[in-house]
Design a protein around this motif. Structure first.
Motif, mmCIF file in Angstrom:
data_model
loop_
_atom_site.group_PDB
_atom_site.id
_atom_site.type_symbol
_atom_site.label_atom_id
_atom_site.label_comp_id
_atom_site.label_asym_id
_atom_site.label_seq_id
_atom_site.Cartn_x
_atom_site.Cartn_y
_atom_site.Cartn_z
ATOM 1 N N LYS A 312 18.228 -1.796 6.454
ATOM 2 C CA LYS A 312 19.475 -1.044 6.409
ATOM 3 C C LYS A 312 19.184 0.447 6.590
ATOM 4 O O LYS A 312 18.058 0.911 6.401
ATOM 5 N N ARG A 313 20.222 1.179 6.933
ATOM 6 C CA ARG A 313 20.038 2.596 7.203
ATOM 7 C C ARG A 313 19.495 3.329 5.979
ATOM 8 O O ARG A 313 18.613 4.185 6.097
ATOM 9 N N ASP A 314 20.013 2.992 4.787
ATOM 10 C CA ASP A 314 19.588 3.690 3.569
ATOM 11 C C ASP A 314 18.227 3.237 3.056
ATOM 12 O O ASP A 314 17.674 3.875 2.157
ATOM 13 N N ASP A 315 17.713 2.144 3.583
ATOM 14 C CA ASP A 315 16.461 1.589 3.075
ATOM 15 C C ASP A 315 15.331 1.652 4.096
ATOM 16 O O ASP A 315 14.319 0.961 3.936
ATOM 17 N N LYS A 316 15.467 2.461 5.118
ATOM 18 C CA LYS A 316 14.407 2.551 6.122
ATOM 19 C C LYS A 316 13.161 3.242 5.587
ATOM 20 O O LYS A 316 12.119 3.206 6.229
ATOM 21 N N GLY A 317 13.276 3.854 4.407
ATOM 22 C CA GLY A 317 12.091 4.453 3.804
ATOM 23 C C GLY A 317 11.032 3.431 3.438
ATOM 24 O O GLY A 317 9.851 3.769 3.281
ATOM 25 N N PHE A 318 11.441 2.152 3.294
ATOM 26 C CA PHE A 318 10.461 1.110 2.995
ATOM 27 C C PHE A 318 9.556 0.807 4.180
ATOM 28 O O PHE A 318 8.554 0.108 4.025
ATOM 29 N N ALA A 319 9.888 1.309 5.353
ATOM 30 C CA ALA A 319 9.079 1.027 6.542
ATOM 31 C C ALA A 319 7.897 1.965 6.680
ATOM 32 O O ALA A 319 7.139 1.846 7.655
ATOM 33 N N HIS A 320 7.705 2.876 5.757
ATOM 34 C CA HIS A 320 6.541 3.754 5.825
ATOM 35 C C HIS A 320 5.298 2.990 5.370
ATOM 36 O O HIS A 320 5.320 2.310 4.335
ATOM 37 N N PRO A 321 4.204 3.087 6.084
ATOM 38 C CA PRO A 321 2.989 2.324 5.723
ATOM 39 C C PRO A 321 2.470 2.658 4.334
ATOM 40 O O PRO A 321 1.996 1.777 3.613
ATOM 41 N N GLU A 322 2.549 3.950 3.949
ATOM 42 C CA GLU A 322 2.047 4.326 2.625
ATOM 43 C C GLU A 322 2.847 3.664 1.511
ATOM 44 O O GLU A 322 2.289 3.236 0.496
ATOM 45 N N ARG A 323 4.163 3.562 1.708
ATOM 46 C CA ARG A 323 4.981 2.948 0.665
ATOM 47 C C ARG A 323 4.732 1.450 0.571
ATOM 48 O O ARG A 323 4.683 0.878 -0.520
ATOM 49 N N ILE A 324 4.564 0.812 1.703
ATOM 50 C CA ILE A 324 4.253 -0.619 1.690
ATOM 51 C C ILE A 324 2.927 -0.864 0.989
ATOM 52 O O ILE A 324 2.786 -1.793 0.171
ATOM 53 N N GLN A 325 1.949 -0.027 1.271
ATOM 54 C CA GLN A 325 0.642 -0.174 0.624
ATOM 55 C C GLN A 325 0.752 0.012 -0.883
ATOM 56 O O GLN A 325 0.128 -0.718 -1.671
ATOM 57 N N LYS A 326 1.564 0.969 -1.310
ATOM 58 C CA LYS A 326 1.741 1.212 -2.739
ATOM 59 C C LYS A 326 2.420 0.027 -3.421
ATOM 60 O O LYS A 326 2.032 -0.387 -4.523
ATOM 61 N N LEU A 327 3.430 -0.557 -2.769
ATOM 62 C CA LEU A 327 4.128 -1.709 -3.353
ATOM 63 C C LEU A 327 3.210 -2.920 -3.458
ATOM 64 O O LEU A 327 3.249 -3.670 -4.436
ATOM 65 N N VAL A 328 2.385 -3.111 -2.445
ATOM 66 C CA VAL A 328 1.451 -4.239 -2.483
ATOM 67 C C VAL A 328 0.454 -4.070 -3.617
ATOM 68 O O VAL A 328 0.154 -5.018 -4.354
#
Length: 839
Positions: A312-328
């Motif tokens: 979604k437009r408001d949730d495109k911040g989840f597509a950053h590699p650093e954030r994905i790595q942090k969540l994992v």
């Protein structure tokens, strides 16, 4: 003509052959048959023959819609003895729309309408039929509820999807034991996450078991249909469930968490059991989905599943590699399969620098110098797969194989600490509840936080099959006073809700809580018994108040808490001692543990309550922390020794002499009554004291009221209830020391001149002084100050100077002329002369 009976007609055992023609009728008395025959005849003659023929003529259109009357699934709970039959031969209004049951008699007609017989009144007690319907749900609304109401944190979408991928890999690994061909051509068992920051797309790919077209419809097309749950059930049916205990998702809604952040989800999957690859597509808040065969050769998978989330437009911040790595790393750090994320990397290299034309021309002219190429260091960027979950869950390893350095390193990395813990405990609990855990005692309290007020400290990280669930469960797994304990808990059968965000209250949770608390106490007890006394002193300085709070809130663990407490005492004012040490130092005749509550060690050591106990060499605990008195009061006893407050009435020091007490009471009884009459309601009574040696008097609290220290603390409460002060303050007892000179003088005054003003003022001042020395707060400090000044004036009058009259006389004499009674004659100087001469 066949006989049609109404369901309202009274049934009789003799008519059972009508409902079931194959059943042989039973013999009935002739009188009952005659009565039945008359009733039927009366009913049959109510309609004419013409009406009957018209009814039969119009029955045909209802044949196609009529349903056989029987004990169908729509009629629940009826018995043969309560079945109501319907007659088509009875006149009355008919409502076909409300007809729910039709008639089916063997060799009879079919009718779609329902006619109630007048005989229904005789069966008024029969229960109406219960009709059964299926629930209907609007799929789009149900999806909206699942996505937006089930989960409170959007971050968990990645945890759920990675857990599903891990389950798919686990299933493949399990099935490959009996079918090795499933692993051929599929590559390594791993999970890979790639993002497209510009377009807001996340791809999650696993090389697991994949799904066939039928499984796509069954698992993704049915909400709350768990493939994991079905797989476990199949294993249980084959008695092989013990071989696969690592499957995570069992609720069937984890996949739909993707719609928390995505408008559209595409699932491309290839099962080794099928030659074709299928693509499932669904959108948020939609009531339908599509499935088609994958035809693009570039998107063909060797095996497994690829999820593509269009954010979604408001949730495109989840597509950053650093954030994905942090969540994992936060949620899926300890998944048993490697998780790779697509990350930008770089390396340094030397590159040549273009020279300035002017400098190059100068170098050409100077042939003598050797020309060197100029370079600089640059960072070359590139993209590659990066292993994210490198840390292994040490709680799954054998404790004998893990070193102290490993525990400390895991503690620092997990909880972002910089100091080593004071102690750690690694254990596995088996039996009714199975879980693994590692607990730590921190070295210091967190800066700027008060864990005693806020129980949600996020100190306990809860895992289910190595997948992080939440760190908000410490209130359920640990009591508030142990909230400083940090650690991880990993269980396979925790009673979590569907979203895995709430730990439901259950017997399993209570058992886990009890065992975790027990291990925490064992760990703290180990610190207290350590040879290095400074370790426990450091622990007590940081977390001593927490254990005192436990004495108030957790009565079940009083026996575990009491040995851990530490206090100053009259014989150890510099070093705290334990209750065990106090009991060891007790006198043989001592039966109780004595304590005094004050605001400091200095105040406690100078209180008049201690005088007699110090003479007898009895040790007294000093409770100088505001919570100490409440904690000790809740403990009540330790090792069958009661705690006794020496500032309260009825203190028994074990040295009673009844004859001596009787004599003293006879001598000072009148004085006690005289003082009580003067003080009035300020005190409940005036008694002879057995706790004083040097002080003239003391003011003690009632046995069941607040002590002076507690009264002071309650008055200082910001949100305290002032209305309860008078009620809880309790009675005050004024105790006098008969051996003190002041009391002996007052005793004489009570007998000689009981109404003497000076004696009255002395009693008032004595009470006020006892009020202050006993730890109470005077109600009128200014009045007390005036009395002290007055007594000081009387005491100091003429101490360093002559009386006033003498001073005035001296001054008068100095001012008047002085006359002496003896006259002083002046001497005459005679000069010597010669004889015969004249002057």
């Amino acid at each position: 003509m066949p006989l049609y009976l109404s369901r309202s007609f009274p049934t009789h055992p003799s008519l059972s052959f009508i409902r079931n023609p194959t059943k042989t009728p039973a013999l009935v008395p002739q009188s009952q048959l005659i009565t039945l025959s008359r009733s039927i005849s009366a009913t049959m003659h109510r309609i004419s023959r013409r009406s009957l023929s018209a009814l039969l003529r119009h029955a045909a259109p209802y044949r196609s819609s009529a349903a056989p009357i029987s004990h169908s699934a729509s009629v629940v709970g009826e018995t043969d003895t309560k079945v109501r039959w319907h007659s088509v031969l009875v006149g009355g209004k008919c409502n076909p729309a409300k007809s729910t049951t039709q008639i089916n008699l063997k060799n009879g007609l079919y009718f779609g309408n329902r006619y109630e017989s007048t005989a229904a009144a005789s069966d008024a007690t029969a229960a109406p039929p219960v009709e059964k319907y299926e629930y209907q749900a609007e799929v789009s609304r149900l999806m909206d509820l699942i996505v937006n109401s089930l989960y409170s944190n959007k971050e968990v979408f990645l945890r759920e999807l990675v857990s599903n991928a891990s389950d798919a890999l686990d299933k493949l690994r399990f099935l490959s034991v009996t079918e090795p061909d499933l692993l051929k051509g599929g590559g390594e068992l791993d999970i890979r996450i790639q993002t497209d920051t510009d377009n807001g797309i996340i791809n999650i790919t696993d090389s697991g078991i994949g799904m066939t077209r039928e499984e796509l419809v069954d698992c993704l097309g049915t909400i709350a249909q768990s493939g994991t749950s079905k797989f476990l059930k199949a294993l249980k049916d084959t008695k092989d469930a013990g071989g696969d205990s690592n499957l995570i998702g069992q609720f069937g809604v984890g996949f739909y968490s993707a719609f928390l952040v995505a408008d559209r989800v595409v699932v491309s999957t290839k099962s080794p059991k099928s030659d074709k690859q299928y693509v499932w597509q669904g959108e948020a808040n939609a009531s339908s989905y599509t499935i088609q065969e994958e035809t693009d050769p570039e998107k063909i998978l060797p095996r497994g599943t690829r999820l593509t989330l269009y954010l979604k437009r408001d949730d495109k911040g989840f597509a950053h590699p650093e954030r994905i790595q942090k969540l994992v790393k936060n949620y899926s750090q300890f998944v048993s399969f490697p998780i790779y994320t697509w990350q930008e990397k770089g390396y340094t290299k030397e590159v040549e620098v273009d020279e300035d034309p002017a400098e190059s021309k100068k170098d050409e002219q100077d042939n003598k110098t050797e020309k060197k190429k100029k370079t600089k260091t640059v960072v070359e960027k590139y993209w590659d797969w990066d292993l994210t979950n490198e840390t292994q869950p040490i709680w799954l390893r054998n404790p004998k194989e893990v070193t102290t350095e490993d525990y400390n390193e895991f503690y620092k990395n997990t909880f972002n600490e910089y100091l080593d813990p004071l102690a750690s405990s690694h254990f596995t609990t088996e039996g009714e509840v199975e879980f693994r855990s590692i607990l730590y005692v921190p070295a210091v309290t967190p800066m700027g936080k008060d864990d005693m007020i806020n129980p949600k400290t996020k100190n306990i990280r809860l895992y289910v099959k190595r997948v992080f669930i939440s760190d908000d469960f410490d209130g359920e797994l640990f009591p508030r006073y142990l909230s400083f304990i940090k650690g991880v808990v990993d269980s396979n059968d925790l009673p979590l809700n569907v979203s895995r965000e709430i730990l439901q209250e259950s017997r399993i949770v209570r058992i886990m809580r009890k065992r975790l608390v027990r291990k925490a106490f064992d760990m703290i007890l180990g610190i207290s018994m350590s040879e290095n006394r400074e370790d426990y002193e450091k622990f007590w300085e940081n977390f001593g108040k927490h254990l005192k709070l436990g004495c108030i809130e957790d009565r079940e663990n009083h026996k575990r808490l009491a040995p851990l407490l530490r206090f100053f005492s009259s014989q150890s004012e510099d070093v705290m001692i334990s209750l065990d040490e106090y009991v060891e130092n007790m006198k043989p005749e001592q039966k109780d543990i004595y304590f005094i509550a004050a605001d400091s060690v200095t105040s406690a050591s100078n209180t008049p309550f201690l005088e007699k106990l110090l003479q007898k060499d009895l040790e007294v605990l000093y409770l100088v922390d505001p919570i100490d008195e409440v904690a000790i009061t809740n403990l009540k006893s330790y090792k069958e020794k009661n705690f006794v407050d020496i500032s309260k009435e009825d203190l028994n020091l074990g040295d009673k002499n009844e004859e001596k007490e009787k004599e003293i009471k006879q001598e000072f009884g009148q004085t006690c009554d005289w003082i009580k009459k003067r003080l009035g309601d300020k005190v409940a009574s005036v008694q002879i004291s057995n706790r004083l040696s040097t002080s003239p008097c003391v003011l003690v609290s009632g046995k069941f009221g607040w002590s002076a220290n507690m009264e002071r603390l309650m008055k200082a409460q910001t949100v305290g209830d002032t209305s309860s002060l008078e009620y809880m303050r309790g009675r005050r007892v004024f105790e006098i020391n008969p051996e003190h000179p002041i009391i002996q003088n007052l005793n004489a005054a009570s007998r000689v001149n009981p109404d003497d003003a000076d004696a009255m003022r002395a009693i008032d001042l004595l009470y006020d002084a006892a009020l202050v020395s006993s730890g109470f707060t005077p109600e009128n400090p200014a009045e007390l100050g005036g009395k002290i000044y007055e007594m000081m004036g009387l005491a100091l009058s003429g101490k360093w100077s002559a009386p006033v009259a003498e001073v005035q006389e001296v001054q008068h004499q100095e001012a008047a002329p002085q006359h002496n009674s003896t006259e002083i004659l002046e001497g005459e100087v005679v000069e010597p002369v010669q004889a015969g001469s004249q002057k």
